[in-house]
Write a protein that holds these residues in place. Sequence first.
Motif, PDB file in Angstrom:
ATOM      1  N   ARG A  86       0.831  -1.207   0.000  1.00  0.00           N
ATOM      2  CA  ARG A  86       0.000   0.000   0.000  1.00  0.00           C
ATOM      3  C   ARG A  86       0.863   1.253   0.000  1.00  0.00           C
ATOM      4  NH1 ARG A  86      -2.006   3.465   3.802  1.00  0.00           N
ATOM      5  NH2 ARG A  86      -1.161   2.266   5.553  1.00  0.00           N
ATOM      6  N   HIS A  87       1.879   1.280   0.836  1.00  0.00           N
ATOM      7  CA  HIS A  87       2.743   2.465   0.891  1.00  0.00           C
ATOM      8  C   HIS A  87       3.480   2.668  -0.426  1.00  0.00           C
ATOM      9  CE1 HIS A  87       1.936   3.562   4.965  1.00  0.00           C
ATOM     10  NE2 HIS A  87       2.340   2.394   5.452  1.00  0.00           N
ATOM     11  N   GLY A  88       3.878   1.566  -1.066  1.00  0.00           N
ATOM     12  CA  GLY A  88       4.544   1.705  -2.363  1.00  0.00           C
ATOM     13  C   GLY A  88       3.629   2.334  -3.399  1.00  0.00           C
ATOM     14  N   ALA A  89       2.375   1.925  -3.430  1.00  0.00           N
ATOM     15  CA  ALA A  89       1.422   2.504  -4.383  1.00  0.00           C
ATOM     16  C   ALA A  89       1.139   3.964  -4.062  1.00  0.00           C
ATOM     17  CB  ALA A  89       0.126   1.689  -4.368  1.00  0.00           C
ATOM     18  N   GLU A  90       1.082   4.302  -2.759  1.00  0.00           N
ATOM     19  CA  GLU A  90       0.828   5.697  -2.388  1.00  0.00           C
ATOM     20  C   GLU A  90       1.977   6.599  -2.806  1.00  0.00           C
ATOM     21  OE1 GLU A  90      -0.014   5.294   1.787  1.00  0.00           O
ATOM     22  OE2 GLU A  90      -2.155   5.646   1.424  1.00  0.00           O
ATOM     23  N   ARG A  91       3.220   6.111  -2.618  1.00  0.00           N
ATOM     24  CA  ARG A  91       4.372   6.913  -3.047  1.00  0.00           C
ATOM     25  C   ARG A  91       4.350   7.127  -4.560  1.00  0.00           C
ATOM     26  NH1 ARG A  91       7.013   3.573   0.709  1.00  0.00           N
ATOM     27  NH2 ARG A  91       7.781   2.240  -0.973  1.00  0.00           N
ATOM     28  N   LEU A  92       3.982   6.095  -5.298  1.00  0.00           N
ATOM     29  CA  LEU A  92       3.965   6.185  -6.759  1.00  0.00           C
ATOM     30  C   LEU A  92       2.889   7.147  -7.248  1.00  0.00           C
ATOM     31  CD1 LEU A  92       4.831   5.106  -9.590  1.00  0.00           C
ATOM     32  CD2 LEU A  92       3.092   3.329  -9.294  1.00  0.00           C
ATOM     33  N   LEU A  93       1.718   7.107  -6.632  1.00  0.00           N
ATOM     34  CA  LEU A  93       0.561   7.843  -7.148  1.00  0.00           C
ATOM     35  C   LEU A  93       0.209   9.058  -6.302  1.00  0.00           C
ATOM     36  CD1 LEU A  93      -1.703   4.731  -7.902  1.00  0.00           C
ATOM     37  CD2 LEU A  93      -0.318   6.017  -9.544  1.00  0.00           C
ATOM     38  N   GLY A  94       1.111   9.451  -5.400  1.00  0.00           N
ATOM     39  CA  GLY A  94       0.796  10.525  -4.467  1.00  0.00           C
ATOM     40  C   GLY A  94       0.312  11.804  -5.110  1.00  0.00           C
ATOM     41  N   ASP A 151       6.841  -7.204 -20.502  1.00  0.00           N
ATOM     42  CA  ASP A 151       7.176  -5.856 -20.039  1.00  0.00           C
ATOM     43  C   ASP A 151       6.481  -5.499 -18.731  1.00  0.00           C
ATOM     44  OD1 ASP A 151       4.669  -5.866 -21.101  1.00  0.00           O
ATOM     45  OD2 ASP A 151       4.886  -3.982 -22.229  1.00  0.00           O
ATOM     46  N   LEU A 152       6.080  -6.515 -17.942  1.00  0.00           N
ATOM     47  CA  LEU A 152       5.373  -6.242 -16.691  1.00  0.00           C
ATOM     48  C   LEU A 152       6.373  -5.894 -15.590  1.00  0.00           C
ATOM     49  CD1 LEU A 152       2.813  -6.315 -14.881  1.00  0.00           C
ATOM     50  CD2 LEU A 152       3.336  -8.740 -14.469  1.00  0.00           C
ATOM     51  N   PRO A 153       6.319  -4.678 -15.040  1.00  0.00           N
ATOM     52  CA  PRO A 153       7.189  -4.338 -13.900  1.00  0.00           C
ATOM     53  C   PRO A 153       6.685  -5.015 -12.631  1.00  0.00           C
ATOM     54  CG  PRO A 153       6.387  -2.355 -15.063  1.00  0.00           C
ATOM     55  CD  PRO A 153       5.552  -3.514 -15.514  1.00  0.00           C
ATOM     56  N   VAL A 154       7.564  -5.763 -11.948  1.00  0.00           N
ATOM     57  CA  VAL A 154       7.230  -6.429 -10.695  1.00  0.00           C
ATOM     58  C   VAL A 154       8.130  -5.864  -9.606  1.00  0.00           C
ATOM     59  CG1 VAL A 154       7.055  -8.623  -9.479  1.00  0.00           C
ATOM     60  CG2 VAL A 154       6.574  -8.524 -11.930  1.00  0.00           C
ATOM     61  N   ILE A 155       7.532  -5.269  -8.563  1.00  0.00           N
ATOM     62  CA  ILE A 155       8.283  -4.676  -7.461  1.00  0.00           C
ATOM     63  C   ILE A 155       8.087  -5.573  -6.245  1.00  0.00           C
ATOM     64  CG2 ILE A 155       8.749  -2.545  -6.223  1.00  0.00           C
ATOM     65  CD1 ILE A 155       8.741  -2.316  -9.326  1.00  0.00           C
ATOM     66  N   ARG A 156       9.144  -6.276  -5.817  1.00  0.00           N
ATOM     67  CA  ARG A 156       9.041  -7.273  -4.751  1.00  0.00           C
ATOM     68  C   ARG A 156       9.626  -6.743  -3.450  1.00  0.00           C
ATOM     69  NH1 ARG A 156      11.889 -11.543  -8.636  1.00  0.00           N
ATOM     70  NH2 ARG A 156      12.949  -9.558  -9.044  1.00  0.00           N
ATOM     71  N   THR A 166      13.612  -6.524  -2.006  1.00  0.00           N
ATOM     72  CA  THR A 166      14.563  -6.484  -3.127  1.00  0.00           C
ATOM     73  C   THR A 166      14.797  -5.029  -3.506  1.00  0.00           C
ATOM     74  OG1 THR A 166      12.929  -6.508  -4.906  1.00  0.00           O
ATOM     75  CG2 THR A 166      13.557  -8.640  -3.952  1.00  0.00           C
ATOM     76  N   GLN A 167      15.695  -4.841  -4.437  1.00  0.00           N
ATOM     77  CA  GLN A 167      15.990  -3.500  -4.934  1.00  0.00           C
ATOM     78  C   GLN A 167      15.329  -3.253  -6.291  1.00  0.00           C
ATOM     79  OE1 GLN A 167      17.659  -1.257  -3.011  1.00  0.00           O
ATOM     80  NE2 GLN A 167      17.511  -2.909  -1.494  1.00  0.00           N
ATOM     81  N   ASP A 168      14.195  -3.926  -6.527  1.00  0.00           N
ATOM     82  CA  ASP A 168      13.501  -3.723  -7.800  1.00  0.00           C
ATOM     83  C   ASP A 168      13.158  -2.250  -7.981  1.00  0.00           C
ATOM     84  OD1 ASP A 168      13.468  -6.454  -8.404  1.00  0.00           O
ATOM     85  OD2 ASP A 168      11.627  -6.772  -7.247  1.00  0.00           O
ATOM     86  N   PRO A 169      13.561  -1.649  -9.096  1.00  0.00           N
ATOM     87  CA  PRO A 169      13.270  -0.221  -9.297  1.00  0.00           C
ATOM     88  C   PRO A 169      11.799  -0.007  -9.639  1.00  0.00           C
ATOM     89  CG  PRO A 169      14.326  -1.129 -11.243  1.00  0.00           C
ATOM     90  CD  PRO A 169      14.329  -2.226 -10.200  1.00  0.00           C
ATOM     91  N   VAL A 170      11.235   1.076  -9.112  1.00  0.00           N
ATOM     92  CA  VAL A 170       9.871   1.458  -9.453  1.00  0.00           C
ATOM     93  C   VAL A 170       9.939   2.359 -10.683  1.00  0.00           C
ATOM     94  CG1 VAL A 170       7.760   2.594  -8.690  1.00  0.00           C
ATOM     95  CG2 VAL A 170       9.169   1.333  -7.045  1.00  0.00           C
TER      96      VAL A 170
END
Length: 690
Positions: A15-23, A131-136, A139-143
Motif C-alpha cells: 500500500r505504501h509503495g502505491a501511495e508513493r507512486l501515485l501521491g 514488459d510487466l514491472p514487478v516490485i518485490r 529487493t531493490q527492484d526499481p519502481v
Amino acid sequence: MRRLLLFTGDREWCRHGAERLLGSWSDCLWLGSCTDSGDAHPPSSASRFLGQEFNAVVYDMHAGFNPDAFGAIAGTIRDGGLLVLLAPPLESWKSFDDPEYARIDTWSPDEHRFAGHYLGYLRQILLAQPDLPVIRQGTQDPVPAFSEPPPREPRTTGDQQAAIEEIIHTARGHARRPLVMTADRGRGKSAALGMAAARLLTETPRRILVTAPRRSAVETLFRHATEALPGAELIDGNLLQHGDGRVQFLPPDLLLRSAPQADLLLIDEAAAIPATLLKGLLLRYNRIVFSTTVHGYEGTGRGFAIRFRQTLDEETPQWRELTLDEPVRWQSGDTLEALVSRALLLDAEPAAAASLEGIDPRSLSIARISRSGLLSDRRLLEEVFGLLVSAHYQTRPFDLRHMLDAPGVEILLARHGSSVGGVLLTVSEGGFDNALAREILAGKRRVRGNLAPQSLGLHLQDDAFLRARFRRVMRIAVHPALQRGGLGQRMLETVAQSGDADLLATSFGATAGLVRFWRASGFTPARIGMRRDAASGSHSLLMLRALKETANPLQLSARERFDALLPLLLLSELEELESDMVCELLLNPEAAETETLTKPLLERLRRFTEFGLPLDTALPELEALVRHAASRGMLGRLPSQQRALLAGLFLQRQRPQQIVRSLGISGKGEMLSLLARAVDELLPSSPGSG
C-alpha cells in the motif's frame, strides 16, 4: 498505452509503495485497500464504476481477487493510465488464504481445502507478460517512473457516430427491422445509445424505453442522454423527462409483463438477458436496438449470437447488424486489454464446429478430468470455458475461478479426439450428521452452499434429505454441432453410475424445453420458486433423480408434495405461469395410469361440444378432462392457443375477460368456440374409454 504494475509483499508495504507512486496523481480509484486519506471501495462494488474514467486504479489482492471486479475496473482506465495490483509474495499465491474463497465455500462432511488453482493460473499469465514491472518486497527492484496522463477531451469515435445514426434510423425507419449492435468493452456503445436517445428527443417528443439486466448497466446511457439534453430532469434515476418526451428504464421481466407503449426500445447488455425474454420483447415492440458485449462479465455476445440469431432470422428477417471496433478510452492494440482478456479467458471459444460436424455423439469418450489436468492444457481449458460461456448466458469470469477452486466440484468432459463436445460440472452436497440435520430443520443453523438438501429438507420438513448425499448439476453444455444427439443424457448417466451419491439434483430457470430434457433423463420436479428471476424472467425449478434404491422414497415424497402443492400454486403465485410450463409440470404418467374418465362424464362433455350448452353446465367435467389430459401429456399436443385457453381457464382459474385479452380473440363467443374445438380434440373416440 495503458500499463499494469505489480507490487508483491505484505499488505502495508504494498500500500505504501502505491501511495508513493501515485501521491500526486488525480482521479485514482482504490479497491480493497485503505489509503491515508480514507477507505477504499470493496472489490464487490466495482460494477458501480462502469462508464467512469480514472487515471489509475489500485486493486489490492490482499482483500481478495474477484475476476469480475478486475475485468470491470480495468475498463475504466483511460489511455496512458495505470492499473496497480497489490499482491502477496509471488511464491505464496497458490496457498494464499484469499478472502474471496468465502464466496465459494461450502459445508461438507469431507475434509477439504481450496485448490488455489486460479491464482496459480493468474500468476503464470502475469509473469508471461514480457514488459510487466514487478516490485518485490525485500529487493531493490526499481519502481518505473510513470507520468500521469494528460487531461483528455471527450470524443466521439467514428464507430460511435455511425452507431448513433443507425439507432436514429431504427427509430425513424420501417418497423420490424431491429438493430443488433455488438462491441468489446470500452467501445462506447452505451454512450452511443444515450446520445442517440437525446437527439431523438430534441427532434420530437418520443417515449423511449430502456432495459438491461440491472439498472447500473445503463448508468452511462442515462448520463450521456442527460448531458446532451440541457434542462432535462432525471426522476428517481429511472426516468429522464425532456418536455413531453422521456427515456425510462424498466427491468426486462416487468417490461414484458406490463408492455407499455414505446416509440423505441433500447436493450443494453442483451447477452445477459435470456433469449426467451428477448424473443417476447422482439414480438411486442416494433422498433428495437439490441446492444451487447462480445466478450465480458455481463454475459457473452457469442452466446447471444448463437441463441438469438435464429430467432431474429425467423421473426424479423430484415434485422441489421453493426459492430464497434474502435476503443473510446484507449488505443487499438492496448496491452492491458489483451492481458485482462487472457487472465479472465474473455476470448475463450468452443471447439471449431468443423472438428465435430458429422460426428456421431455416441462415439465421444466421456471421462472426468482433474482441475490440474485442465490447467495443464491451455487449449483444452479455453474450449471447456468457451463452451460453458456460449451455452449459459450468466457465465462470468468468476465462474472460471469457481470451477477451478471450489470444494466438491467435479468436471466431466465428452471429447472427440482433442475437441471438447460436452462439459458437465457437478458439486457434492448434503451428508449432514444427525445433530446438524436436526439443527438445520429447526431453523437454528444454515450452512454454506448445499442448495438441494437444505431447500428440500426445510420444504418437506424431513431430515432424511439433509442426511442424504447429493451431487448437484451446476452446468451442462453440449456443443451446437452435437446437440439433440443424446450426449447430455449420456454425460448424466456417467455421473449417475459413479455410485458416490444417493441423489442427483439440478436447479435452473425453468422453460418447458428444459423440463422435458431433465424429465427424459429420469428427473422429477421437487420444488418451484414462487417469484420470477428478474434477469431470466423464469421461475427456478429444482428436480431430483434417485441414484440408489434407498433414495427412491425421497424422490417419491418430493414429487408427491410437489403434485399436491402445484394445483394450489397455479391459483395464486403461479397464476401467470406460461401454459406450456403448466402442462410440463402437471405431466405425471404414473398417476395417470390409475385415472379414468367415466361414461357419464364423457357423455356430458359430448353434449357440451355438440349442442353448445352453457359453460356452467359442464364445468366440473371440463376441469376433470383437462387435469386428466395434463397428467397424460395430451395438452402439450394441442395448438398453443387451445393449450393456453384450457390451462388458463381450468388450471389457473383466470377470468374469461383476462383470457380473451391474453389470447387476442374477439370475445367470449370466440373463446367458447375455441374451447369446444379443444375439448373435442381431447375426447376419446369411444364413450367410456379412459
